[in-house]
Design a protein around this motif. Structure first.
Motif: not given
Length: 125
Positions: A38-64
């Motif tokens: 879980p720790s590795a998965y959470i870190k990956e999603v928070l870091e890389t997922g948020r970076a993709h969302m920012k790059r794509l100018e997503s209006t979504g708010n990611l939380r885990i």
């Protein structure tokens, strides 16, 4: 008589507009995931997922969230993305579906996780 007709007309108009008003309510996509790390998965999603969302100018708010108590869901990871409206989710979905880098990253997550459920919730008002 005129006031009764006016009341009926307003009632019909309001009942027809309810679905349109519901589209403006916030929605949240909730994905329940099982993972051995879980720790590795959470870190990956928070870091890389948020970076993709920012790059794509997503209006979504990611939380885990991580389930901690006993039971069949203990250790599960909850990934939630809240959008201001169903329309915003649909627009975001078009952008993300067309992005090859995001698609490759999401497919790579399959090595780390098993999706238990994927649901869409709307805010009740």
């Amino acid at each position: 008589m005129k006031s009764k007709l006016m009341l009926v007309a307003v009632t019909i108009l309001l009942s027809m507009s309810a679905p349109l008003l519901a589209q403006d309510a916030p929605v949240m996509r909730v994905i329940v995931v099982q993972t051995d790390n879980p720790s590795a998965y959470i870190k990956e999603v928070l870091e890389t997922g948020r970076a993709h969302m920012k790059r794509l100018e997503s209006t979504g708010n990611l939380r885990i969230w991580k389930a901690k108590y006993a039971g069949s869901n203990a250790g599960s990871v909850i990934v939630a993305i809240e959008f201001p409206s169903l329309t915003a989710l649909a627009e975001d979905d078009k952008k993300t579906a067309a992005d090859p880098a995001l698609g490759a990253w999401v497919r790579s997550l399959d090595k780390m996780r098993k999706i238990v459920s994927d649901s869409l919730y709307s805010e009740s008002r």
